[in-house]
Design an enzyme around this catalytic site. Structure first.
Site, PDB file in Angstrom:
ATOM      1  CD  GLU A 107      -2.728   1.461   0.316  1.00  0.00           C
ATOM      2  OE1 GLU A 107      -2.368   1.561  -0.605  1.00  0.00           O
ATOM      3  OE2 GLU A 107      -3.924   1.540   0.773  1.00  0.00           O
ATOM      4  CG  ASP A 111      -5.338   8.975   7.229  1.00  0.00           C
ATOM      5  OD1 ASP A 111      -5.125   9.263   8.696  1.00  0.00           O
ATOM      6  OD2 ASP A 111      -6.213  10.079   6.700  1.00  0.00           O
ATOM      7  CG  ASP A 167      -4.085  10.614  -6.422  1.00  0.00           C
ATOM      8  OD1 ASP A 167      -4.013   9.532  -5.406  1.00  0.00           O
ATOM      9  OD2 ASP A 167      -5.215  10.760  -6.982  1.00  0.00           O
ATOM     10  NE  ARG A 173      -2.441   8.194  -9.668  1.00  0.00           N
ATOM     11  CZ  ARG A 173      -3.069   7.594  -8.385  1.00  0.00           C
ATOM     12  NH1 ARG A 173      -2.335   7.267  -7.592  1.00  0.00           N
ATOM     13  NH2 ARG A 173      -4.285   7.800  -8.431  1.00  0.00           N
TER      14      ARG A 173
END
Ligand code: IMP
Ligand code: MG
Length: 191
Positions: A107, A111, A167, A173
């Protein structure tokens, strides 16, 4: 800290060089941790969460000195918003099978951890031998994340982070570093 080279970046948090050396370290650790099991014939699969983790995945895979398979999933969590909805939808599932294999979910950033918690739960139905998480970043928030990350690149500030795959509304990105997006960019667009 290096100067931002893009006008929308408030601060560069991790440079291209820092990322490269940290990703090498993670690859070495994963190699050491899985070597015996892979030697015993157990398969290793990296599952990349598109699209943010694509760049991290490409570098991490090359830093792991073991045979492995690569697969991809797409889930939606934030949409183009800067706040977590806590809900995920699987837009693209695995193409191959991970049954009986060791899975590392790759990943970009954790968060709340809600995305990975749901995804992990979803993947259990595919009967892998184990599931661990590798994330380039984890936000330094007051609330503990809903998942444990076995292979973490860096802890980062609690701003909106972009670059090296991450992004905001599909932009930034391809920045080679990780930086904090100037809040003016999303405040202007959400006003
Ligand atoms: P969580 O479910 O709150 O852990 O959110 C994780 C997902 O939200 C990740 O897959 C990221 O794609 C996205 N995300 C969270 N914070 C950021 C950020 O600062 N920049 C870019 N994407 C983020
Ligand atoms: Mg994402």
């Amino acid at each position: 800290m290096q100067e931002p080279s893009h006008p929308h970046i408030r601060q560069v948090v991790f440079s291209k060089e820092e990322i490269a050396s940290r990703v090498e370290e993670l690859g070495t650790r994963i190699t050491e941790d899985y070597a015996e099991r892979v030697a015993a014939g157990e398969g290793l699969s990296l599952v990349c969460i598109l699209r943010g983790a694509a760049l991290f995945m490409a570098d991490l895979a090359r830093a792991i000195q073991l045979p492995l398979e690569i697969d991809y999933m797409t889930v939606s969590s934030y949409g183009d918003q800067a706040v977590s909805s806590g809900e995920i939808t699987i837009k693209k599932d695995l193409d191959g099978s991970v049954e009986g294999r060791h899975v590392i979910l790759v990943e970009d950033i954790i968060d709340t951890g809600l995305t990975l918690r749901s995804l992990r739960h979803h993947l259990l139905a595919a009967a892998p031998r184990s599931i661990e998480i590798a994330s380039l970043l984890q936000k330094d928030t007051d609330v503990p994340a809903a998942v444990d990350c076995a292979y973490l690149g860096f802890t980062c500030p609690d701003g909106f982070i972009v670059g090296y795959g991450l992004d905001y509304a599909e932009r930034y990105r391809n920045l080679p570093y990780v930086g904090i997006l100037d809040p003016k960019i999303y405040e202007a667009e959400q006003a």
